[in-house]
Design an enzyme around this catalytic site. Structure first.
Site, PDB file in Angstrom:
ATOM      1  CG  PHE A 169      -0.802   8.005 -45.516  1.00 15.84           C
ATOM      2  CD1 PHE A 169      -2.025   7.359 -45.565  1.00 15.84           C
ATOM      3  CD2 PHE A 169      -0.786   9.362 -45.262  1.00 15.84           C
ATOM      4  CE1 PHE A 169      -3.207   8.054 -45.365  1.00 15.84           C
ATOM      5  CE2 PHE A 169      -1.960  10.070 -45.050  1.00 15.84           C
ATOM      6  CZ  PHE A 169      -3.172   9.415 -45.106  1.00 15.84           C
TER       7      PHE A 169
ATOM      8  CG  LEU B 108      -1.582  13.930 -47.542  1.00 16.02           C
ATOM      9  CD1 LEU B 108      -2.740  14.033 -48.533  1.00 16.02           C
ATOM     10  CD2 LEU B 108      -2.109  13.939 -46.112  1.00 16.02           C
TER      11      LEU B 108
ATOM     12  N   PRO C  95       5.666  18.352 -52.889  1.00 20.69           N
ATOM     13  CG  PRO C  95       7.134  18.146 -54.703  1.00 20.69           C
ATOM     14  CD  PRO C  95       5.855  17.581 -54.140  1.00 20.69           C
TER      15      PRO C  95
ATOM     16  CB  SER D 150       0.486  21.970 -42.812  1.00 22.20           C
ATOM     17  OG  SER D 150       1.601  21.557 -42.039  1.00 22.20           O
TER      18      SER D 150
ATOM     19  CG  PHE E 131       9.614  15.029 -47.190  1.00 17.33           C
ATOM     20  CD1 PHE E 131      10.909  14.995 -47.671  1.00 17.33           C
ATOM     21  CD2 PHE E 131       9.012  16.265 -47.010  1.00 17.33           C
ATOM     22  CE1 PHE E 131      11.593  16.170 -47.967  1.00 17.33           C
ATOM     23  CE2 PHE E 131       9.683  17.444 -47.293  1.00 17.33           C
ATOM     24  CZ  PHE E 131      10.988  17.402 -47.779  1.00 17.33           C
TER      25      PHE E 131
ATOM     26  NE  ARG F  58      -2.997  15.386 -35.849  1.00 19.56           N
ATOM     27  CZ  ARG F  58      -3.800  16.318 -36.335  1.00 19.56           C
ATOM     28  NH1 ARG F  58      -4.948  16.605 -35.727  1.00 19.56           N
ATOM     29  NH2 ARG F  58      -3.471  16.968 -37.442  1.00 19.56           N
TER      30      ARG F  58
ATOM     31  CD  GLN G 281      20.296  21.120  -3.656  1.00 18.19           C
ATOM     32  OE1 GLN G 281      20.593  22.312  -3.815  1.00 18.19           O
ATOM     33  NE2 GLN G 281      19.634  20.697  -2.601  1.00 18.19           N
TER      34      GLN G 281
ATOM     35  N   GLY H 242      26.933  16.014 -20.625  1.00 11.89           N
ATOM     36  CA  GLY H 242      28.044  16.922 -20.867  1.00 11.89           C
ATOM     37  C   GLY H 242      28.668  16.679 -22.226  1.00 11.89           C
TER      38      GLY H 242
ATOM     39  CD  GLU I  89       0.897  10.491 -37.974  1.00 12.16           C
ATOM     40  OE1 GLU I  89      -0.266  10.911 -37.902  1.00 12.16           O
ATOM     41  OE2 GLU I  89       1.199   9.382 -38.444  1.00 12.16           O
TER      42      GLU I  89
END
Length: 385
Positions: free
Chosen positions: A122, A124, A127, A131, A155, A244, A280, A340, A364
């Site tokens: 896909f 879309l 660079p 969004s 990407f 999503r 705990q 740890g 997404e």
């Protein structure tokens, strides 16, 4: 269509066994080689995993949203690379074609996507356009019975493997909005299409992304999805809710894997003469993670049911994606803390998952985009009374 419960249970159990018995043991190999073994790809093709959401008439299984979510929970339990390989064929790489494609386009490509013969990609993001997809600069100039594409995509998931690209390009050079964008189906090997080297990423080894470059790339006019100019961005928006929710379910599955690993380690690791699971403060981290993962599971399942019932779930899907992707990051952080010093070592899966799940808050639609979607929807509803 919806499967009967027995068939869905059988499919889910098959995927669960395959994930835990076959894929989980391969995680380190995939991380080290940055590749998924060819025999695994063949097995996933044989199982029909590339066509889970593609309609039966085109060779797929035809899962609805709720059913897809149940399978995604299971796929999320292992390295995201395995899910990434089949994810685009089931999601953004096929759903736009299913929703808006012509019958000729569907017949030509969907069976090959369902079988895994073709890997979808896909294209879309650019660079300078992520969004803000409406600002993309890749152009598609009409030239007789063809369009000539020029531009660079960035990407792009599965680009090095892809046989079919859904490419978004501006067909109206006078427009500076999403209205001038069209979606094209471009096959790998088309002259003028070049895939760059694999990106070197923080995590998700085995899930490949790369630049895709178009230099006077000629495609036939009937390569436009649906055969209509200017509908590309609308097509992209139509598949977002499903994508999503799918990612939200993957995040939930990953969180459940991290919790299982953390609980097992806490029960085995002793300090001060007793397992750290008896402490705990460790119990608090386990409990917080369990509660948050359970909340995400409920949220995703409920939104899936509403979508299958025909309701508009754009706001709820954004809520689920925002919450689940942020949640799995917190769970991964606690998992490292429970382990740890061992949690910082690559021999433990939590170190790898800690890096892998970070991406879920970005693609997404970033968390900030989801917040904007949610708030705008709330304001719009308030104004409507």
């Amino acid at each position: 269509m919806a499967l009967d419960q027995e068939t869905l249970d059988q499919l889910r159990d098959m995927v669960r066994r395959y994930v835990r018995e076959r894929l989980v043991p391969l995680e380190e190999t995939v991380a080290e080689t940055d590749d998924i073994p060819a025999d695994v790809v063949a097995e996933m093709q044989e199982m029909g995993l590339f066509g889970m959401t593609i309609p039966e008439e085109y060779g797929g299984i035809g899962l609805n949203m709720s059913e897809e979510i149940q399978i995604a929970f299971e796929l999320g339990y292992t390295s995201p690379a395995f899910r990434s390989l089949i994810g685009t064929n089931n999601g953004i790489g096929s759903q736009g074609l299913i929703i808006d494609g012509t019958e000729e386009q569907k017949a030509k490509y969907l069976p090959r996507l369902a079988s895994g013969e073709l890997i979808a990609s896909f294209a879309l993001t650019e660079p300078g356009a992520g969004s803000d997809a409406g600002s993309l600069k890749t152009s598609a100039r009409r030239d007789g019975d063809h369009y000539v594409l020029n531009g660079t995509k960035r990407f792009i998931t599965n680009a090095p493997r892809a046989g079919l690209f859904t490419v978004f390009a501006r067909t109206d050079p006078t427009s500076r909005s999403a209205a001038g964008v069209s979606a094209f189906l471009v096959e790998a090997g088309t002259p003028g299409l070049t895939v760059g080297p694999r990106d070197k990423k923080m995590g998700q080894k085995g899930a490949h992304t790369a630049d895709v470059i178009f230099e006077d790339c000629r495609v036939p006019a009937d390569a436009i999805i649906g055969g209509i100019e200017g509908q590309g961005f609308k097509t992209a928006m139509k598949v977002l809710d499903r994508g999503r929710l799918h990612i939200s379910a993957i995040c939930t599955g990953a969180a459940e894997r991290l919790i299982d690993d953390s609980l097992r380690y806490a029960m085995e690791r002793e300090q001060f003469g007793a397992p750290i699971a008896d402490k705990q403060l460790v119990q608090a981290m386990l409990a917080d993670s369990r509660a948050e993962a359970y909340a995400a599971r409920c949220m995703v399942e409920e939104t899936g049911r509403r979508k299958d019932a025909g309701q508009n779930v754009s706001e709820e899907a954004a809520c689920a994606k925002m919450y689940a992707s942020e949640m799995v990051g917190r769970v991964a952080d606690r998992a490292v803390q429970i382990h740890g010093g061992a949690g910082y070592m690559q021999e433990y899966a939590v170190e790898r998952f800690y890096r892998d799940v970070r991406l879920f808050r970005i693609y997404e639609g970033t968390t900030q985009i989801q917040q904007t979607v949610i708030a705008k929807s709330m304001i719009r509803r308030a104004k409507q009374g």
